[in-house]
Design a protein around this motif. Sequence first.
Motif, PDB file in Angstrom:
ATOM      1  N   THR A 171       1.178  -7.413  -4.732  1.00 28.29           N
ATOM      2  CA  THR A 171       1.729  -6.836  -5.503  1.00 28.29           C
ATOM      3  C   THR A 171       2.016  -4.886  -5.343  1.00 28.29           C
ATOM      4  O   THR A 171       2.840  -4.083  -5.733  1.00 28.29           O
ATOM      5  CB  THR A 171       1.299  -7.359  -6.590  1.00 28.29           C
ATOM      6  OG1 THR A 171       1.254  -8.361  -6.768  1.00 28.29           O
ATOM      7  CG2 THR A 171       1.768  -6.262  -8.346  1.00 28.29           C
ATOM      8  N   ARG A 172       0.775  -4.690  -4.833  1.00 33.74           N
ATOM      9  CA  ARG A 172       0.309  -3.403  -5.189  1.00 33.74           C
ATOM     10  C   ARG A 172       1.118  -2.550  -3.790  1.00 33.74           C
ATOM     11  O   ARG A 172       1.999  -1.579  -4.286  1.00 33.74           O
ATOM     12  CB  ARG A 172      -0.947  -2.578  -4.029  1.00 33.74           C
ATOM     13  CG  ARG A 172      -0.982  -1.075  -3.909  1.00 33.74           C
ATOM     14  CD  ARG A 172      -3.275  -1.374  -3.133  1.00 33.74           C
ATOM     15  NE  ARG A 172      -2.213  -1.788  -2.529  1.00 33.74           N
ATOM     16  CZ  ARG A 172      -3.510  -2.252  -1.275  1.00 33.74           C
ATOM     17  NH1 ARG A 172      -4.953  -1.366  -1.897  1.00 33.74           N
ATOM     18  NH2 ARG A 172      -3.414  -2.881   0.121  1.00 33.74           N
ATOM     19  N   ASN A 177       6.429   0.647  -3.070  1.00 36.59           N
ATOM     20  CA  ASN A 177       7.831   0.394  -2.173  1.00 36.59           C
ATOM     21  C   ASN A 177       8.540   0.588  -3.195  1.00 36.59           C
ATOM     22  O   ASN A 177       9.654   1.150  -2.973  1.00 36.59           O
ATOM     23  CB  ASN A 177       8.450  -0.750  -1.376  1.00 36.59           C
ATOM     24  CG  ASN A 177       6.783  -1.043   0.061  1.00 36.59           C
ATOM     25  OD1 ASN A 177       7.015   0.108   0.399  1.00 36.59           O
ATOM     26  ND2 ASN A 177       7.432  -2.390   0.022  1.00 36.59           N
ATOM     27  N   LEU A 178       8.979   0.436  -4.647  1.00 37.23           N
ATOM     28  CA  LEU A 178       9.573   0.872  -5.654  1.00 37.23           C
ATOM     29  C   LEU A 178       9.729   2.140  -6.210  1.00 37.23           C
ATOM     30  O   LEU A 178      10.620   2.597  -6.077  1.00 37.23           O
ATOM     31  CB  LEU A 178       9.188  -0.473  -6.950  1.00 37.23           C
ATOM     32  CG  LEU A 178       9.995  -1.874  -6.800  1.00 37.23           C
ATOM     33  CD1 LEU A 178       8.936  -2.646  -7.551  1.00 37.23           C
ATOM     34  CD2 LEU A 178      11.350  -2.498  -6.687  1.00 37.23           C
ATOM     35  N   THR A 182      13.020   4.627  -5.510  1.00 36.26           N
ATOM     36  CA  THR A 182      12.773   4.728  -7.043  1.00 36.26           C
ATOM     37  C   THR A 182      13.373   6.025  -6.854  1.00 36.26           C
ATOM     38  O   THR A 182      14.755   6.995  -6.673  1.00 36.26           O
ATOM     39  CB  THR A 182      12.198   4.415  -8.056  1.00 36.26           C
ATOM     40  OG1 THR A 182      12.644   3.196  -8.329  1.00 36.26           O
ATOM     41  CG2 THR A 182      12.463   5.442  -9.562  1.00 36.26           C
ATOM     42  N   ALA A 183      12.100   6.771  -5.801  1.00 31.70           N
ATOM     43  CA  ALA A 183      12.896   8.728  -6.291  1.00 31.70           C
ATOM     44  C   ALA A 183      13.808   8.641  -4.621  1.00 31.70           C
ATOM     45  O   ALA A 183      14.291   9.644  -4.945  1.00 31.70           O
ATOM     46  CB  ALA A 183      11.400   8.955  -4.853  1.00 31.70           C
ATOM     47  N   THR A 184      13.938   7.623  -4.027  1.00 27.48           N
ATOM     48  CA  THR A 184      15.595   8.314  -2.762  1.00 27.48           C
ATOM     49  C   THR A 184      16.508   7.670  -3.903  1.00 27.48           C
ATOM     50  O   THR A 184      17.147   8.439  -4.005  1.00 27.48           O
ATOM     51  CB  THR A 184      15.301   6.723  -1.880  1.00 27.48           C
ATOM     52  OG1 THR A 184      13.828   6.883  -0.606  1.00 27.48           O
ATOM     53  CG2 THR A 184      15.839   7.183  -0.951  1.00 27.48           C
TER      54      THR A 184
END
Length: 423
Positions: A171-172, A177-178, A182-184
Amino acid sequence: MNTEAKVGAVTLAGLILLGGMIVYLSGFSFGEKGSPIKAVFGQVSGLKSGNIVRYAGVEIGKVANVRVVPEGVTAEIILNPGIKVPKGSRFTIGSDGLLGEKYINIVPPREVDGFLAPNEQVYGENPQGLDELMVSANQVLAEVQTLVKALNDVIGDEKVRAALKESAFNTRDITANLKSLTATLADLASENQGDVTAIVANLKAMSVSLKDTAARVDTMIADVGNNGQTAKDLRETIGAIKQTSSRVEKMAASLEGVVTDPETAKNLRETLRNTRDASAKANKMLDKVGSIKTEASVETLYSSDTDKYRNSASVKVNTSPTDFAIIGVNDIGESSKTNFQLGKSNANIDQRYGIIDNKVGIGVDAKLGSQLRMSLDVYDPNDVQVKLRTQYQVAPNTFIVGESDNVNKRDERTSFFGVRKAF
């Protein structure tokens, strides 16, 4: 008045005043004492004489006596003067707080249908005592202990703990990765904002074009009928195909004797064969299009037996001079019964079979002259029904209609009269 008389008068007045205060504080009345009612309970949980009686939360009397009877415990209630309790009221025992005084609470019914008579006996609802609450609490605690034990058995397993730790780590990682994704996406959107704007503009223009196209398609569909012009154009087009095929066939036949090359001759023969096939198909299409005829009709009938109107509509499709199909709905808006029948026409008799008023059945139509026509329908094999119908032409495409349903059932027979219009 001497001194002894004054002292005696003062003493007597004090005694009278003391007696009045005692009578007032004790609630003693020399007049009407109220209406008595007997309430029987399975148990009273400490209810005793002198406890108050409440009606919808308002004090209306007191408990005069509590005694044991074979049915349980009877509480004798004395209502205040002028108080009446409706029949059907619920009698329960409550308490002011966990260890407070007990009292009888009367819950009124939703609808009042008379009042309880004096000395009438009613049955109350048993209170939930502390013992019952303790038993229920013990049961709940036992179930909680069982649940805790089951959780301990699951969580206490080394494999389960390892799996939980692995899930937490996963989960961490997924969260990280999310966050990176999101930044990408944010950077991508910022760098390509102009392209995104262009794409949105193109989509808007495309939607406008689609809207115009849809409007044109709607117009084209609306113009397909064109009062029979479309069918006429179709026949003319097929006729042109037939004429062209004939010409090509004649041209190929005339060249057949001239051509000496084998490959050319082979191609010429294939052309002749294809031309003949196209010509035959064109002939069949012309025959079918020329023989199809449709007739739509609507009718409105009225029944004086039921004082109701019945509206119906149908379409008759003649696929050949002798074959036809009928599609329609009877009693539109009420029962909406479907008709779908196939039939054959003879000189003066039409025979039909299929669905009649949502049921399987057969029908016969007889032409009695140029204006009069009679029909007989028999349908519903499980509960046979017979319908008799007569129509008389009074003007072009206009008919007076009379119909009788359930002719074979006198009690259910219904007659209708009205007008039918064909198009």
